[in-house]
Structure formats: structure tokens, C-alpha cells
Write a protein that holds these residues in place. Sequence first.
Motif, mmCIF file in Angstrom:
data_model
loop_
_atom_site.group_PDB
_atom_site.id
_atom_site.type_symbol
_atom_site.label_atom_id
_atom_site.label_comp_id
_atom_site.label_asym_id
_atom_site.label_seq_id
_atom_site.Cartn_x
_atom_site.Cartn_y
_atom_site.Cartn_z
ATOM 1 N N THR A 69 1.512 -0.977 5.584
ATOM 2 C CA THR A 69 1.983 -0.315 4.368
ATOM 3 C C THR A 69 3.189 -1.030 3.763
ATOM 4 O O THR A 69 3.474 -0.868 2.574
ATOM 5 C CB THR A 69 2.341 1.152 4.654
ATOM 6 N N GLN A 70 3.882 -1.834 4.566
ATOM 7 C CA GLN A 70 5.019 -2.585 4.027
ATOM 8 C C GLN A 70 4.598 -3.475 2.866
ATOM 9 O O GLN A 70 5.344 -3.637 1.898
ATOM 10 C CB GLN A 70 5.640 -3.435 5.143
ATOM 11 N N ALA A 71 3.392 -4.035 2.941
ATOM 12 C CA ALA A 71 2.910 -4.892 1.858
ATOM 13 C C ALA A 71 2.820 -4.113 0.552
ATOM 14 O O ALA A 71 3.189 -4.615 -0.517
ATOM 15 C CB ALA A 71 1.549 -5.472 2.226
ATOM 16 N N ALA A 72 2.341 -2.878 0.622
ATOM 17 C CA ALA A 72 2.242 -2.048 -0.580
ATOM 18 C C ALA A 72 3.611 -1.609 -1.066
ATOM 19 O O ALA A 72 3.872 -1.566 -2.277
ATOM 20 C CB ALA A 72 1.370 -0.832 -0.288
ATOM 21 N N ILE A 73 4.497 -1.281 -0.124
ATOM 22 C CA ILE A 73 5.852 -0.858 -0.488
ATOM 23 C C ILE A 73 6.564 -1.960 -1.277
ATOM 24 O O ILE A 73 7.291 -1.692 -2.243
ATOM 25 C CB ILE A 73 6.643 -0.475 0.776
ATOM 26 N N GLN A 74 6.330 -3.193 -0.908
ATOM 27 C CA GLN A 74 6.962 -4.314 -1.600
ATOM 28 C C GLN A 74 6.309 -4.600 -2.951
ATOM 29 O O GLN A 74 6.977 -5.041 -3.894
ATOM 30 C CB GLN A 74 6.897 -5.569 -0.726
ATOM 31 N N ALA A 75 5.007 -4.340 -3.056
ATOM 32 C CA ALA A 75 4.284 -4.724 -4.267
ATOM 33 C C ALA A 75 4.306 -3.656 -5.356
ATOM 34 O O ALA A 75 4.341 -3.981 -6.549
ATOM 35 C CB ALA A 75 2.835 -5.064 -3.909
ATOM 36 N N LEU A 76 4.253 -2.385 -4.989
ATOM 37 C CA LEU A 76 4.119 -1.325 -5.997
ATOM 38 C C LEU A 76 5.212 -1.355 -7.068
ATOM 39 O O LEU A 76 4.915 -1.131 -8.260
ATOM 40 C CB LEU A 76 4.086 0.040 -5.308
ATOM 41 N N PRO A 77 6.482 -1.613 -6.745
ATOM 42 C CA PRO A 77 7.502 -1.644 -7.805
ATOM 43 C C PRO A 77 7.261 -2.730 -8.844
ATOM 44 O O PRO A 77 7.818 -2.662 -9.947
ATOM 45 C CB PRO A 77 8.799 -1.903 -7.022
ATOM 46 N N ARG A 78 6.438 -3.702 -8.512
ATOM 47 C CA ARG A 78 6.157 -4.789 -9.445
ATOM 48 C C ARG A 78 5.021 -4.430 -10.413
ATOM 49 O O ARG A 78 4.720 -5.210 -11.324
ATOM 50 C CB ARG A 78 5.807 -6.053 -8.666
ATOM 51 N N LEU A 131 0.116 6.348 1.118
ATOM 52 C CA LEU A 131 0.141 5.227 2.049
ATOM 53 C C LEU A 131 -0.165 5.726 3.462
ATOM 54 O O LEU A 131 0.412 6.718 3.914
ATOM 55 C CB LEU A 131 1.513 4.553 2.036
ATOM 56 N N ARG A 132 -1.061 5.024 4.154
ATOM 57 C CA ARG A 132 -1.402 5.374 5.537
ATOM 58 C C ARG A 132 -1.320 4.122 6.413
ATOM 59 O O ARG A 132 -1.554 3.008 5.957
ATOM 60 C CB ARG A 132 -2.814 5.965 5.620
ATOM 61 N N SER A 133 -0.984 4.331 7.691
ATOM 62 C CA SER A 133 -0.736 3.213 8.603
ATOM 63 C C SER A 133 -1.562 3.333 9.868
ATOM 64 O O SER A 133 -1.728 4.418 10.413
ATOM 65 C CB SER A 133 0.757 3.177 8.969
ATOM 66 N N ILE A 134 -2.061 2.206 10.343
ATOM 67 C CA ILE A 134 -2.719 2.139 11.654
ATOM 68 C C ILE A 134 -1.685 1.926 12.755
ATOM 69 O O ILE A 134 -1.892 2.284 13.910
ATOM 70 C CB ILE A 134 -3.743 0.981 11.675
ATOM 71 N N GLY A 135 -0.536 1.366 12.400
ATOM 72 C CA GLY A 135 0.428 0.920 13.406
ATOM 73 C C GLY A 135 1.072 2.009 14.221
ATOM 74 O O GLY A 135 1.324 1.818 15.416
ATOM 75 N N ARG A 183 -0.775 -5.193 11.844
ATOM 76 C CA ARG A 183 -0.456 -5.241 10.412
ATOM 77 C C ARG A 183 -1.656 -4.792 9.597
ATOM 78 O O ARG A 183 -2.288 -5.565 8.881
ATOM 79 C CB ARG A 183 -0.010 -6.651 9.966
ATOM 80 N N LEU A 184 -1.950 -3.493 9.691
ATOM 81 C CA LEU A 184 -3.056 -2.914 8.946
ATOM 82 C C LEU A 184 -2.664 -1.532 8.436
ATOM 83 O O LEU A 184 -2.173 -0.699 9.202
ATOM 84 C CB LEU A 184 -4.300 -2.800 9.833
ATOM 85 N N GLY A 185 -2.860 -1.325 7.160
ATOM 86 C CA GLY A 185 -2.618 -0.029 6.551
ATOM 87 C C GLY A 185 -3.553 0.159 5.379
ATOM 88 O O GLY A 185 -4.383 -0.717 5.075
ATOM 89 N N PHE A 186 -3.420 1.294 4.698
ATOM 90 C CA PHE A 186 -4.309 1.597 3.576
ATOM 91 C C PHE A 186 -3.523 2.258 2.459
ATOM 92 O O PHE A 186 -2.565 2.995 2.701
ATOM 93 C CB PHE A 186 -5.440 2.522 4.019
ATOM 94 N N VAL A 187 -3.980 2.000 1.240
ATOM 95 C CA VAL A 187 -3.438 2.660 0.057
ATOM 96 C C VAL A 187 -4.558 3.464 -0.575
ATOM 97 O O VAL A 187 -5.652 2.932 -0.837
ATOM 98 C CB VAL A 187 -2.901 1.644 -0.965
#
Length: 335
Positions: free
Chosen positions: A73-82, A193-197, A206-210
Motif C-alpha cells: 500500500t506504500q506505493a499507492a500512498i506515495q502515488a495518490l497525491p500526484r 487500501l488493503r495490505s497482505i503484509g 510487498r503486495l497490497g490492493f487499492v
Amino acid sequence: MLDHGGNLDDAVRRYGRPREAWLDLSTGINPHSYPVPALAADVWHRLPETDVLLLQAAEKYYGASPLLAVAGTQAAIQALPRLRGPSRVTVPSIAYAEHAHHWKQNGHTVRELPYAELASVVDDCDVMVVCNPNNPTGESVAPAILRDWAKRLAARGGWLIVDEAFGDVTPELSIAALTASAASAEFPGLIVLRSIGKFFGLAGLRLGFVAAEADLLARLRDMLGPWTVSGPAQQIGTAALTDTAWQSQMCDRLREEGARLHALLASHGIAANGCALYQYWPEKHAADFADRMARHGIWIRQFTHGVRLGLPPDEAGWQRLQHALADWQSSQGNA
């Protein structure tokens, strides 16, 4: 970069204790990891196309469709503000700090408020972020309230982002299903946001879902680019998400162990809150507490506003923690 739990190398350098001698309670990750299955031989050779079986498994597990698989989910957290122009963003003042950090970094106006005050500003922001349950405090917001907030924000083109990374043991709190195609027209700005971790104990995967409306997921997918989730992660994630027997047994186990950790802290005079995977309290002497634990070889998560402890992995770890807490309680009584 911000500080996070799991930084065991820092403990080794600071205290000179070898890595294998530490009991790491600094994260809220399940210490009883899902058993990784054998992988197909070609998973290391082929470029990782998004596996339809993974998405089907995730849609069934989370009750949401469509979904986008991301590298945590970190990948989405970083990308969504953009994906938005300059916006007024409200985030909890004590929560996973990466949310506020990345909205600020991308030029948005960020207001940080306690959970108790979030309701008062729903109509005075463009984006609201809620962690449900919250990391690290364990605070939560009822689904009916989140539904109301999502509607009010969507009416103005706003977003409600609900981070459910620690939501597996409390599925009654989840609103991921509201992003499903049948409901997305009513909640177009809802992002979950959901996380497998965390629950599956597979943070290294490093797997999550939006979960969100299809158009927003398409924009996010284009921004993140191709091959964001590895082939091995997709195969292991599919196995974990479809193993209902393991999931049920682990939910029961984590609820029991979460209650045990809460009771253990209470028996040493600590009034903590949290969820099944961790406990938190606003410790006034957080640095002293962390140092005392470290001298017992226990690494915990220290904040400026308190401390958080995860679950020990075995009985030896529980006894070690009990001994360290008794020492701390004794030191406070003699202070």
C-alpha cells in the motif's frame, strides 16, 4: 525518509547486540507468517503480468471489485497525491505518518487533527484520510459514519481514503465493498487500501490492493507503470488469499494473543489500546521505556507521543517481555 518499525539494524548498531539476539516487537506485522508454498518454475523467468487468479482471489477476500494490485500500500500512498491538483487534505494527527508526508510533499495543504475532530471538518476539506483501525492507536470509525463522509466528499469531487491495512481481524469495519461497481456511482471518491503484509505476516512480499472506481484505478495503474508486483508475490498472494482455513484459525489466534498483550501490559500498570496485532499508549517517558526494553534485547516502536508493541512470536518471547515490563515497572516505582 521517515522512521519506521522493523529497523533492527539500528538496534544492532546502537546497542551492539547481534541481530539474532533481538526480540523485534517494533512492527504490527503478524509474527506467525503464512507458510509460503512452492512456486512454479517459470515465476522467476517471466515478466509478471497481472494474474487474473490473484485479482479474483482478492476480490472475493475483500468483497470489492475492481481492484488494483500494487507493490504494498506504500506505493499507492506515495502515488495518490500526484493524481490531484492542489487540495485541502485532512489526516489524523497520530496515524501512519507516510500519508501526511506525501500529501505535503506534493504541494497540498495538510491539516492534522485528532480522530475526535475529523467529523467537524468533512465539509471543509477536499481529501480526508482515515486509518481504520488506526496505526498506531487502534482508534476506528464506524462504517456508517464513513459512508456519510464518503458521500459528502464525493458531492464536491472530493476523496475519502480509508487505509484498512490492519483490517483483516475486524472485517466488520471494512467499507471496501462500497467501491464495487454496483455501488461506485454512489461513492465515486472512495479509495480503500488493503495490505497482505500485516495479517498474513508477509511484509517482505510487498503486495497490497487499492479498491476504487475503475477510472481512478486506471489513472493510478498508468502512473505506477508495468510489472509493479513480482511474479512470486502474485503466486504467494493468491495462495494466502484463498486459504480460508488458515485465515479463520489465524483470526482466532490473533484475537487471543492481542487480548493477552493488552492484559499483560495492564498487569504492569500500563493502560494501552490497539488492535489484535499491536498495543499503543501515550507513554510520557517513551525514550526511557524504549531504552529499558532495548537493554533486555527487545526492540519496540518509539514515537514522540508514545510507544507501540507488536506480538511476541513464541512463549519464550512472551516470558522475555513480561520480565522486561516487570523491570520497567520496578524502575518507575523507585523513580
